[in-house]
Design a protein around this motif. Structure first.
Motif, PDB file in Angstrom:
ATOM      1  N   GLU A 146      33.844   1.320   9.894  1.00  0.00           N
ATOM      2  CA  GLU A 146      34.345   2.695   9.802  1.00  0.00           C
ATOM      3  C   GLU A 146      34.564   3.343  11.169  1.00  0.00           C
ATOM      4  OE1 GLU A 146      32.496   4.998   6.626  1.00  0.00           O
ATOM      5  OE2 GLU A 146      31.553   3.174   5.863  1.00  0.00           O
ATOM      6  N   SER A 147      33.519   3.375  12.006  1.00  0.00           N
ATOM      7  CA  SER A 147      33.675   4.078  13.283  1.00  0.00           C
ATOM      8  C   SER A 147      34.760   3.433  14.141  1.00  0.00           C
ATOM      9  CB  SER A 147      32.352   4.076  14.054  1.00  0.00           C
ATOM     10  OG  SER A 147      31.313   4.604  13.258  1.00  0.00           O
ATOM     11  N   GLY A 150      39.785   2.562  13.863  1.00  0.00           N
ATOM     12  CA  GLY A 150      41.028   2.867  14.571  1.00  0.00           C
ATOM     13  C   GLY A 150      41.125   2.139  15.894  1.00  0.00           C
ATOM     14  N   ASP A 151      40.233   1.192  16.121  1.00  0.00           N
ATOM     15  CA  ASP A 151      40.185   0.483  17.392  1.00  0.00           C
ATOM     16  C   ASP A 151      40.430  -1.011  17.138  1.00  0.00           C
ATOM     17  OD1 ASP A 151      39.678  -0.135  20.070  1.00  0.00           O
ATOM     18  OD2 ASP A 151      37.905   1.147  20.161  1.00  0.00           O
ATOM     19  N   ALA A 294      39.790   0.220  22.932  1.00  0.00           N
ATOM     20  CA  ALA A 294      39.716   1.628  23.332  1.00  0.00           C
ATOM     21  C   ALA A 294      38.293   2.073  23.643  1.00  0.00           C
ATOM     22  CB  ALA A 294      40.335   2.521  22.248  1.00  0.00           C
ATOM     23  N   ALA A 295      37.338   1.714  22.805  1.00  0.00           N
ATOM     24  CA  ALA A 295      35.967   2.192  23.012  1.00  0.00           C
ATOM     25  C   ALA A 295      35.333   1.551  24.234  1.00  0.00           C
ATOM     26  CB  ALA A 295      35.115   1.914  21.778  1.00  0.00           C
ATOM     27  N   GLN A 297      32.770  -0.926  25.904  1.00  0.00           N
ATOM     28  CA  GLN A 297      31.561  -1.671  25.578  1.00  0.00           C
ATOM     29  C   GLN A 297      30.541  -0.792  24.880  1.00  0.00           C
ATOM     30  OE1 GLN A 297      30.479  -3.178  29.505  1.00  0.00           O
ATOM     31  NE2 GLN A 297      31.661  -5.021  29.061  1.00  0.00           N
ATOM     32  N   LEU A 298      30.153  -1.192  23.683  1.00  0.00           N
ATOM     33  CA  LEU A 298      29.144  -0.469  22.914  1.00  0.00           C
ATOM     34  C   LEU A 298      27.965  -1.395  22.653  1.00  0.00           C
ATOM     35  CD1 LEU A 298      31.492   1.006  20.145  1.00  0.00           C
ATOM     36  CD2 LEU A 298      30.601   2.235  22.143  1.00  0.00           C
TER      37      LEU A 298
ATOM     38  N   ILE B  24      47.980   5.070  20.610  1.00  0.00           N
ATOM     39  CA  ILE B  24      47.415   4.069  19.699  1.00  0.00           C
ATOM     40  C   ILE B  24      48.000   4.221  18.296  1.00  0.00           C
ATOM     41  CG2 ILE B  24      45.278   3.195  18.637  1.00  0.00           C
ATOM     42  CD1 ILE B  24      43.807   3.980  21.229  1.00  0.00           C
ATOM     43  N   HIS B  28      49.673   0.830  17.263  1.00  0.00           N
ATOM     44  CA  HIS B  28      48.874   0.121  16.264  1.00  0.00           C
ATOM     45  C   HIS B  28      49.130   0.656  14.860  1.00  0.00           C
ATOM     46  CE1 HIS B  28      46.923  -1.074  19.951  1.00  0.00           C
ATOM     47  NE2 HIS B  28      46.150  -1.909  19.314  1.00  0.00           N
ATOM     48  N   GLU B 131      33.160  12.760  15.178  1.00  0.00           N
ATOM     49  CA  GLU B 131      32.403  11.723  15.901  1.00  0.00           C
ATOM     50  C   GLU B 131      32.615  11.826  17.413  1.00  0.00           C
ATOM     51  OE1 GLU B 131      29.808   9.525  16.389  1.00  0.00           O
ATOM     52  OE2 GLU B 131      30.340   8.705  14.433  1.00  0.00           O
ATOM     53  N   ALA B 137      32.756   7.430  22.619  1.00  0.00           N
ATOM     54  CA  ALA B 137      33.042   6.322  21.711  1.00  0.00           C
ATOM     55  C   ALA B 137      31.838   5.881  20.903  1.00  0.00           C
ATOM     56  CB  ALA B 137      33.556   5.127  22.514  1.00  0.00           C
ATOM     57  N   ILE B 138      30.656   6.329  21.264  1.00  0.00           N
ATOM     58  CA  ILE B 138      29.468   5.782  20.606  1.00  0.00           C
ATOM     59  C   ILE B 138      29.343   6.306  19.183  1.00  0.00           C
ATOM     60  CG2 ILE B 138      26.986   5.416  20.781  1.00  0.00           C
ATOM     61  CD1 ILE B 138      27.148   6.281  23.705  1.00  0.00           C
ATOM     62  N   GLY B 302      26.973   3.275  25.019  1.00  0.00           N
ATOM     63  CA  GLY B 302      28.396   3.073  25.273  1.00  0.00           C
ATOM     64  C   GLY B 302      28.961   4.132  26.198  1.00  0.00           C
ATOM     65  N   PRO B 303      30.291   4.100  26.403  1.00  0.00           N
ATOM     66  CA  PRO B 303      30.924   5.100  27.263  1.00  0.00           C
ATOM     67  C   PRO B 303      30.950   6.444  26.558  1.00  0.00           C
ATOM     68  CG  PRO B 303      32.571   3.596  26.390  1.00  0.00           C
ATOM     69  CD  PRO B 303      31.260   3.131  25.861  1.00  0.00           C
ATOM     70  N   SER B 308      40.367   6.803  26.476  1.00  0.00           N
ATOM     71  CA  SER B 308      40.375   5.741  25.471  1.00  0.00           C
ATOM     72  C   SER B 308      39.128   5.741  24.598  1.00  0.00           C
ATOM     73  CB  SER B 308      40.525   4.370  26.142  1.00  0.00           C
ATOM     74  OG  SER B 308      41.811   4.230  26.660  1.00  0.00           O
ATOM     75  N   PRO B 309      37.936   5.790  25.191  1.00  0.00           N
ATOM     76  CA  PRO B 309      36.751   5.794  24.317  1.00  0.00           C
ATOM     77  C   PRO B 309      36.739   6.967  23.338  1.00  0.00           C
ATOM     78  CG  PRO B 309      36.111   5.270  26.571  1.00  0.00           C
ATOM     79  CD  PRO B 309      37.559   5.689  26.614  1.00  0.00           C
ATOM     80  N   SER B 312      39.097   6.335  20.574  1.00  0.00           N
ATOM     81  CA  SER B 312      38.561   5.379  19.587  1.00  0.00           C
ATOM     82  C   SER B 312      37.779   6.114  18.507  1.00  0.00           C
ATOM     83  CB  SER B 312      37.667   4.355  20.288  1.00  0.00           C
ATOM     84  OG  SER B 312      36.979   3.551  19.348  1.00  0.00           O
ATOM     85  N   LEU B 315      40.130   8.196  16.283  1.00  0.00           N
ATOM     86  CA  LEU B 315      40.907   7.376  15.350  1.00  0.00           C
ATOM     87  C   LEU B 315      40.038   6.809  14.235  1.00  0.00           C
ATOM     88  CD1 LEU B 315      43.205   5.782  18.019  1.00  0.00           C
ATOM     89  CD2 LEU B 315      44.002   7.074  16.035  1.00  0.00           C
ATOM     90  N   GLY B 316      38.771   6.506  14.543  1.00  0.00           N
ATOM     91  CA  GLY B 316      37.851   6.071  13.488  1.00  0.00           C
ATOM     92  C   GLY B 316      37.713   7.155  12.436  1.00  0.00           C
TER      93      GLY B 316
END
Lengths: 430, 430
Positions: A146-147, A150-151, A294-295, A297-298, B24, B28, B131, B137-138, B302-303, B308-309, B312, B315-316
């Motif tokens: 879910e989260s 979009g990535d 896009a995100a 590194q998580l 995106i 996408h 979110e 992005a986290i 995460g970032p 971008s993050p 993400s 978009l989620g």
């Protein structure tokens, strides 16, 4: 707002996780009702040993006839905590056919036949949730599905088995050998009497299959996952890893190929740099590192097993599934639209750390280097150590395919001057 | 399965995040359509400067009239990326009233009036997702609201501001002072020209309010959050922290009181042990540590910012909201049923590290210790260092309330032998 007719939950299995699920359902009934929008009621608990004392669970709820329970027709959600393929699969299928949604923690079944079960769930317009199947309490399935919907996820790198992480961490911090560390894990209850499923990577492989399928929106079955256990990791390997600024972890790795046209999934021990967030995951903890377009590194970290943590994940799913039933909707189901094929292990590209026992005489390094070059495997560093006519050669390669590396190693074994290949370890997370 | 009429999305704001969301959505589009079950179409983009070149966005979609865009009536989802209170609040309200669901990244607005906006969303039977408002992005809001919906969260401990973490990490690793580290953060683009919102903790406080409300199922407004910036953290504080096996982080801390009857939320610099997972969060990364009854300790890393993050996360949410619209349902909304009050800072209980400049003469320690005892603050360790008639006394306390600690410090300041209180730092994460 509160609906008064309760949602009815059938619990299949009442072991370490199931009894904790039942306990929380009863002690936190008001919270669950407020969060769902209707009360939830434990309507039945199917067990194998009905005579066992189960504190807090009314005796009249206990049954040995799981099939009759899921067929009752008034059950809203079946929580399957039996594990294994059968009778779990049949019970879940029957549950869907009799109008229930399903929450499961069954990684083996989901890895083997997730697609089939999702298809039945979709046909019956019911939910199939299984956050607890991968990495216990750590929210992972929901964030991936879910989260990050979009990535574009490119890689999942996970420590998804607590037993093996406990053993490897122990080897790393104390210098113990594998057997000694395993014995300690067993004594402390971190390893089962038969630790095969953990130490040979079967458990992690099932989780890798589930994660890869969700991350890449394709189908990855257990058979698609390359698997190598960690029973042959030695104290010498840890010493080599330290020399490279690395440690060793049993990793589940799911990757999208560079061209984006295929994916791979594998489980094996690997060196990772100490600076990588996964390197500092200690003891029986799990953690999963996700890389996306896009995100970035998580990382998701937490307890990967145990009654309470797994129950937390099960109950989170239970709340979600109950809410969905109240609103007459279903949550996001299986998504396999990319239909990306799973490539064999030979196509995986990574780096390697190879220890060779060689004759201590001039020209050996040149011979060895020639073999690497002939197989298209480029060498990053070589370290040579010699004493008393024996020598060891430690080679770290640049990126190369697993097939090229295997060809190289086979050719190395055929060299007169190479007495043995002491270890081959992949290097990840750089 | 695929519906052909597209879902229409209006984008409010097209800066760093908005342009990435738009990019995106277009590049996408097929993936998004497959994951949602219907195509999504960018139906309009409201901007302040219509003449700016926006690569990839058709000129006819650009408008300066955001109100007219959200009032069109055919918009399924409004993505609000303007930030600030107004006109964002009015536009979101108008969007709900005209049938749209809303995805927002607006932490300031959500912290100030999340309850009000959720009420309108619920009235209109629409979704409000955000979110991206906390920790970029986290995935954090969704795990707290959904994955942990069957658990009881007791504490949230987070590094939720990348700018301040970059500065503190720089001070920690290089020994730099605050100003020097801030200058470097500015030069590298990690700090804004006016860094007040970050370094004074306003940004983190907004996120703490949002997280506390969700974690404890109650209402926590920005004004309820105690806030202390990190501009007074010195190189000497880092030296003290190292001496204790700690580092210093700016933390957002949301806690349930020991009796469970109230909650607190606060932002301030604090020492945390190097062994704590948050201690190794480097640079501009964010991480949030969650402690709950059943799951135990979880961490999400995460970032925490960047185009971008953040896109993400947006978009989620967009995918989730679109799926909900297709199924005619809404996702879980605000949950404030516990109505737990927010206690003032004085009731927060933690440990303290206090540096005092004192006269170097006999009896000072006894005097100081008496003051602590009189205020009911128990001392864990004392370290005394003296030279040339001046001395410093470093006291680390056991757990005590903030009010008791403040009373202690006030009394210490009144002692003739205490020349000054050099620093007071809370100690967390033990």
């Amino acid at each position: 707002m509160m609906r008064t007719r309760p949602l009815k939950v059938a619990l299949l299995g009442c072991g370490v996780v199931g009894s904790e699920v039942a306990r929380i359902m009863m002690t936190h009934a008001d919270d669950l009702a407020a969060r769902i929008g209707a009360p939830v009621e434990l309507a039945g608990v199917a067990v194998r040993r009905p005579d066992k004392v189960r504190e807090g669970i009314p005796a009249e709820l206990i049954t040995t006839d799981a099939t009759a329970l899921v067929k009752r027709g008034d059950i809203d959600v079946v929580v399957e905590l039996i594990g294994g393929i059968e009778p779990a699969r049949s019970l879940i299928t029957t549950a869907f056919e009799h109008g229930a949604s399903v929450v499961s923690a069954n990684k083996a079944l989901l890895a083997q036949d997730g697609a089939g079960l999702h298809a039945i769930a979709e046909e019956q317009n019911k939910d199939l949730y299984y956050e607890a199947a991968v990495a216990g309490a750590i929210p992972l399935i929901r964030p991936l599905r879910e989260s990050l919907a979009g990535d574009k996820v490119n890689r999942v790198l996970g420590i998804v088995n607590g037993t093996t992480n406990f053993i490897l961490d122990k080897m790393d911090t104390t210098g113990a050998g594998y057997q000694e560390a395993l014995d300690e894990a067993s004594a402390l209850g971190y390893a089962e009497a038969d630790p095969t499923a953990d130490v040979e990577g079967f458990d992690a492989a099932a989780k890798a299959a589930i994660l890869a399928g969700i991350a890449f929106h394709t189908r990855v079955r257990l058979d698609d996952v390359y698997r190598e256990g960690m029973t042959e990791v030695t104290a010498a390997d840890f010493a080599s890893a330290k020399g490279m600024g690395c440690t060793i972890k049993l990793l589940a790795i799911c990757e999208r190929a560079a061209d984006g046209e295929s994916v791979t999934a594998r489980v094996h021990p690997a060196m990772i740099p100490l600076a990588h967030p996964l390197a500092s995951v200690r003891g029986a903890y799990n953690a999963v590192f996700v890389e996306s377009d896009a995100a970035g590194q998580l990382m998701f970290y937490g307890p990967g097993a145990g009654g309470s943590p797994t129950a937390s994940a099960v109950l989170g799913d239970l709340v979600a599934v109950c809410r969905n039933r109240l609103s007459g909707a279903t949550g996001p189901g299986a998504s396999a639209y990319t239909q990306l094929p799973v490539s064999p292990m030979g196509e995986v590209v990574t780096r390697y750390h190879i220890s060779l026992d060689v004759a201590d005489k001039p020209g050996v390094l040149a011979q060895v280097a020639t073999v690497f070059a002939e197989h298209g495997v480029s060498i990053d560093t070589v370290r040579q150590q010699g004493k008393d006519g024996e020598a060891s050669l430690v080679v770290v390669t640049h990126h190369a395919s697993d097939a090229s590396l295997n060809g190289t190693v086979e050719a190395l074994r055929n060299l007169d001057t190479v007495r043995g290949v002491a270890s081959i370890m992949r290097v990840e997370g750089e």
